[in-house]
Structures are given as structure tokens and as C-alpha cells.
Write an enzyme that holds these catalytic residues in place. Structure first.
Site, PDB file in Angstrom:
ATOM      1  N   ARG A  46       0.959  -1.314   0.157  1.00  0.00           N
ATOM      2  CA  ARG A  46      -0.173  -0.190   0.007  1.00  0.00           C
ATOM      3  C   ARG A  46       1.106   1.510  -0.134  1.00  0.00           C
ATOM      4  O   ARG A  46       0.424   1.923  -0.674  1.00  0.00           O
ATOM      5  CB  ARG A  46      -0.594  -0.159   1.199  1.00  0.00           C
ATOM      6  CG  ARG A  46      -2.037   1.671   1.421  1.00  0.00           C
ATOM      7  CD  ARG A  46      -2.553   1.656   2.435  1.00  0.00           C
ATOM      8  NE  ARG A  46      -2.632   0.627   3.012  1.00  0.00           N
ATOM      9  CZ  ARG A  46      -1.533   0.888   4.616  1.00  0.00           C
ATOM     10  NH1 ARG A  46      -1.265   1.554   4.814  1.00  0.00           N
ATOM     11  NH2 ARG A  46      -1.780  -0.053   5.429  1.00  0.00           N
ATOM     12  N   TYR A  98     -17.103  16.626 -13.800  1.00  0.00           N
ATOM     13  CA  TYR A  98     -17.663  15.453 -14.451  1.00  0.00           C
ATOM     14  C   TYR A  98     -18.585  15.592 -13.211  1.00  0.00           C
ATOM     15  O   TYR A  98     -18.342  16.121 -12.563  1.00  0.00           O
ATOM     16  CB  TYR A  98     -16.129  14.869 -14.391  1.00  0.00           C
ATOM     17  CG  TYR A  98     -16.755  13.549 -14.151  1.00  0.00           C
ATOM     18  CD1 TYR A  98     -17.407  12.490 -14.540  1.00  0.00           C
ATOM     19  CD2 TYR A  98     -15.997  12.637 -12.189  1.00  0.00           C
ATOM     20  CE1 TYR A  98     -17.832  11.351 -14.003  1.00  0.00           C
ATOM     21  CE2 TYR A  98     -16.278  10.587 -12.220  1.00  0.00           C
ATOM     22  CZ  TYR A  98     -17.327  10.565 -13.251  1.00  0.00           C
ATOM     23  OH  TYR A  98     -17.595   9.017 -12.927  1.00  0.00           O
ATOM     24  N   ASP A 170      -7.651  18.999 -13.215  1.00  0.00           N
ATOM     25  CA  ASP A 170      -8.044  17.767 -13.627  1.00  0.00           C
ATOM     26  C   ASP A 170      -7.429  17.335 -15.864  1.00  0.00           C
ATOM     27  O   ASP A 170      -8.191  18.516 -15.931  1.00  0.00           O
ATOM     28  CB  ASP A 170      -9.942  17.496 -13.587  1.00  0.00           C
ATOM     29  CG  ASP A 170     -10.080  16.144 -14.115  1.00  0.00           C
ATOM     30  OD1 ASP A 170      -9.357  15.408 -15.068  1.00  0.00           O
ATOM     31  OD2 ASP A 170     -10.680  15.448 -13.708  1.00  0.00           O
ATOM     32  N   LYS A 195      -9.011   6.742 -18.179  1.00  0.00           N
ATOM     33  CA  LYS A 195      -8.737   7.262 -20.060  1.00  0.00           C
ATOM     34  C   LYS A 195      -7.943   7.348 -21.188  1.00  0.00           C
ATOM     35  O   LYS A 195      -7.239   5.853 -21.593  1.00  0.00           O
ATOM     36  CB  LYS A 195      -9.407   8.937 -19.873  1.00  0.00           C
ATOM     37  CG  LYS A 195     -10.589   9.175 -18.832  1.00  0.00           C
ATOM     38  CD  LYS A 195     -12.063   7.740 -18.980  1.00  0.00           C
ATOM     39  CE  LYS A 195     -12.730   7.846 -18.143  1.00  0.00           C
ATOM     40  NZ  LYS A 195     -12.779   8.553 -16.442  1.00  0.00           N
TER      41      LYS A 195
HETATM   42  C1  LIG Z   1     -12.952  14.544 -16.339  1.00  0.00           C
HETATM   43  C2  LIG Z   1     -12.851  13.481 -15.240  1.00  0.00           C
HETATM   44  N1  LIG Z   1     -12.174  13.390 -14.531  1.00  0.00           N
HETATM   45  C3  LIG Z   1     -12.400  12.051 -13.442  1.00  0.00           C
HETATM   46  C4  LIG Z   1     -12.806  11.109 -13.660  1.00  0.00           C
HETATM   47  C5  LIG Z   1     -13.614   9.824 -13.029  1.00  0.00           C
HETATM   48  O1  LIG Z   1     -12.364   8.764 -12.925  1.00  0.00           O
HETATM   49  P1  LIG Z   1     -12.781   7.331 -12.517  1.00  0.00           P
HETATM   50  O2  LIG Z   1     -13.798   7.104 -13.743  1.00  0.00           O
HETATM   51  O3  LIG Z   1     -10.781   7.047 -13.055  1.00  0.00           O
HETATM   52  O4  LIG Z   1     -12.716   7.026 -11.039  1.00  0.00           O
HETATM   53  C6  LIG Z   1     -13.414  10.646 -15.217  1.00  0.00           C
HETATM   54  C7  LIG Z   1     -14.140   9.838 -15.156  1.00  0.00           C
HETATM   55  O5  LIG Z   1     -14.826   9.736 -16.304  1.00  0.00           O
HETATM   56  C8  LIG Z   1     -13.640  12.423 -15.603  1.00  0.00           C
HETATM   57  O6  LIG Z   1     -14.002  12.125 -17.549  1.00  0.00           O
END
Ligand SMILES: Cc1ncc(COP(=O)(O)O)c(C=O)c1O
Length: 378
Positions: A46, A98, A170, A195
């Protein structure tokens, strides 16, 4: 070293014991110690694992960061960053986010007595105006999900720096191949590695990078204390994805630009959102702060939900699925999928209408993708 070279070599030296060219998957939870307090840098997986460490080094290198941390998901990365905040602190966030980030802020982080003000990102001054004496962090996505708006990272970084506020970007939609927010003054970059970084729709993961040692030390503590770390196998999959990020991103963008131009002219399309089109409101800004426009397109169809349903059901290559950034093309209906956690009133306020569709353009042959769209539209 250039991006493509870093993506293949940073953190990924041959295995010193065997010469294996590829970083092994260290499936071990613990490590034998030579004597009490004497170990080879690893105690418990971890806290640290060699496969994860290789990924963390690669993540830092491709984002021009000094430090990288890997997580079990994008939201695990986000939660760990938000753990920097204490009861009474305040966040300013862009209003096009998101849906899962919004849900986390409103239904989890709010319970820690940390509140968030969402601002209309079309005017950068809105961020400055929303700052309070207890504002500790600004959170943005750019390009945003799902409307693909662009925020001026350097301008926002300057506002944040003057007030001693942490700016988090992000960077999931652009990927570090097209945009590196730390170079523009951001403090922390977050990714859903699920992604583009993973790139093959076969792993859930997250990342946090920074060049600020104090922030890194705190985040590393929270990474271990909270424990939302990726498995060695998941780390390895993301590491493998990163090696081909540059070539994939170039193809994603080429296909997306071609299809955006095609869709823009199509009589069944009411509105198109793609920062690479000259009539996108922030096209010049996108050109200045990104080296490419990415593979995501959003569009509004003429009509409403019934037309969207018909369109989605006729597509053969664009698969109806959550997520984005994989080699295959996907279609998402934000109102019911990625942004389903937003109350309807909030959703409409943010421009996520019932006829909005989001496309993650894959790297298939673009003429096949165009034919698929044309067939469903007609
Ligand atoms: C822009 C963005 N940030 C964060 C996330 C969250 O990621 P995760 O689904 O890997 O937890 C997503 C998920 O679709 C996203 O599109």
C-alpha cells in the site's frame, strides 16, 4: 528528452536482476526485511510497490512534474487531493465538471464541512469574485466535461498564486501529450488514467502529479493513509498505455477534427462543441495553451431525447458506453450517464441539454466512423 521518449523510458529501466526490458508486475503485498528497520526501500505494497513506482515516475515525467502518485481510480485521486482540506475550508470550482466530481464535492466533501462555489467558467473574473477568505483550492477541468470549454490556466494560476490558493487541473480530457498545466502555473494535476493514459478501456486508475514538495509530502501521506492505491497489474496496464500515448493522441485528434468538420455541416446537427473548430468560442485560447485539441466532441442533435435514442441505437461502431479515451469510439449521453448524478435543474443550468451527445472518437479508420455517423443521422 522529448515526450515520446520519456513516455517509453522514464521510470522504466530494464530490470537489474534479469535484464527484463519491461517492468515486472511485482505481485507482492510485503517485503522481507534484512533486520528490524532495514529494508530495500519497500515495506508494504500500500505504501510502495516497484511496479507502481515505475508508473509514478513515468506519470511525473510526462506531465513535467517532479513527483507522481498513482491511485485506484480518478475519483480516488480526486478524493486524496481534497483530503488536503480541513473543516471550514472553501473550494471554487468551474461549473462544467465530471458529474462524479460534483457528486463527491456535494455528497461527501460537504460532510467534512468543506463547501464549494461553482462558477460560470465563461468569464475568468468569476473565479476571482467567488474567492472567500477561507478559499483554499480552485478546481477546474479544461477542456471541460462535457461541453469542451477551455479555461485560461495561466491566468487562473496567477489569480490563485496571489491569494495563496492551490490550483488543481483535471487534465483527463487533453492528456499530457496535448496540455501540461504545471508548465502553465497549476500546482496539482489530476487524471483519470482510465481514459487516454490507459487508452484501451481495460483498467480503472487515477493519478496526481505536482512539483511542489510540500504538497507531495502531504499527498503521499494521504495516499498511504487513505489507501486507494492501484494494484501492481493495474499499474502495469497504465504504464503500458503511456508508452503509446503520443501516437494514439495524434490519431484521436486527426479523426476528431475530421468528424467535427463533417458534423458541423450536417443538417441534423444543431450545435457542435470541439475546441479545434475556428468558431469554438475559445479556439484561440485552446491553440495557445494546448498543442492539440484532443479526441472528444460534443454535439446537440436537432430534436430531443427521442432523436438521440434513435441515433444511438443506429450506430454500429460508436458503442453506447460510459468513459472515453480508449482506442474504440464511444457515445455517451451525459444527461443520463456521466452527469446523471446532477439534479435536472443543475444540469439544465450548466447547458447539459436533453439533446446533448458526447463522442469519444477512437482511432479506427475515420471514413468508417464517418459512414457510421452518416448512416445513423440520416
Ligand atoms: C474528467 C474526469 N475526471 C475524473 C473522472 C473520474 O475518473 P474514474 O472514473 O477513473 O474514477 C472522470 C471519469 O469519467 C472524468 O471524465
Amino acid at each position: 528528452m522529448e515526450f515520446e521518449t520519456k513516455a517509453i523510458h522514464e521510470g522504466q529501466q530494464s530490470d537489474p536482476q534479469t535484464g527484463a526490458v519491461i517492468v515486472p508486475i511485482y505481485l507482492t503485498s510485503t517485503y522481507q526485511q534484512e533486520a528490524i528497520g532495514q529494508h530495500k526501500g519497500y515495506e508494504y505494497s500500500r505504501t510502495g510497490n516497484p511496479t507502481r513506482n515505475a508508473l509514478e515516475e513515468a506519470l511525473a515525467a510526462i506531465e513535467s512534474a517532479t513527483f507522481g502518485l498513482a491511485f485506484a481510480s480518478g475519483l480516488a485521486a480526486t478524493t486524496t487531493v481534497l483530503s488536503l482540506l480541513k473543516s471550514g475550508d472553501h473550494i471554487v470550482a468551474g461549473d462544467d465538471l465530471y458529474g462524479g466530481t460534483y457528486r463527491l464535492l456535494e455528497r461527501v466533501v460537504k460532510n467534512w464541512s468543506v463547501t464549494t462555489t461553482y462558477v460560470d467558467i465563461d468569464d475568468i473574473n468569476n473565479f476571482e469574485n467567488a474567492i472567500q477568505s477561507n478559499t483554499k483550492l480552485i478546481w477546474i477541468e479544461t477542456p471541460t466535461n462535457p461541453l469542451l470549454k477551455i479555461i485560461d490556466i495561466a491566468a487562473l494560476a496567477s489569480i490563485a498564486r496571489q491569494r495563496n490558493i492551490i490550483l488543481v487541473v483535471d487534465n483527463t480530457f487533453a492528456s499530457p501529450y496535448f496540455q501540461r498545466p504545471l508548465e502553465l502555473g497549476a500546482d496539482i494535476v489530476v487524471h483519470s488514467t482510465t481514459k487516454y493514459l490507459g487508452g484501451h478501456s481495460d483498467v480503472i486508475g487515477g493519478a496526481v502529479v505536482t512539483s511542489n514538495e510540500q504538497l507531495y509530502t502531504e499527498l503521499k501521506f494521504y495516499q498511504n493513509a487513505i489507501g486507494a492505491v492501484p494494484s501492481p497489474f493495474d499499474s502495469w496496464l497504465v504504464l503500458r498505455g503511456i508508452k503509446t500515448l503520443a501516437v494514439r493522441m495524434r490519431e484521436h485528434e486527426k479523426n476528431a477534427l475530421f468528424l467535427a468538420k463533417f458534423l458541423e455541416e450536417h443538417p441534423q446537427v444543431e450545435q457542435i462543441y470541439y475546441p479545434g473548430l475556428p468558431n469554438h468560442p475559445q479556439h484561440q485560447l485552446a491553440k495557445a495553451q494546448m498543442s492539440g485539441f484532443g479526441g472528444m466532441i460534443s454535439l446537440e442533435l436537432k430534436g430531443g431525447f427521442a432523436e438521440v435514442e434513435k441515433f444511438a441505437s443506429r450506430l454500429k461502431l460508436f458503442l453506447l458506453a460510459e468513459s472515453l479515451g480508449g482506442v474504440e469510439s464511444l457515445l455517451c449521453y451525459p444527461a443520463k450517464m456521466t452527469h446523471g448524478s446532477l439534479p435536472d435543474a443543475e444540469r439544465y443550468k450548466r447547458g447539459i441539454n436533453d439533446n446533448l451527445i458526447r463522442l469519444s472518437v477512437g482511432i479506427e479508420n475515420v471514413l468508417d466512423l464517418q459512414a457510421d455517423l452518416e448512416n445513423a443521422l440520416s
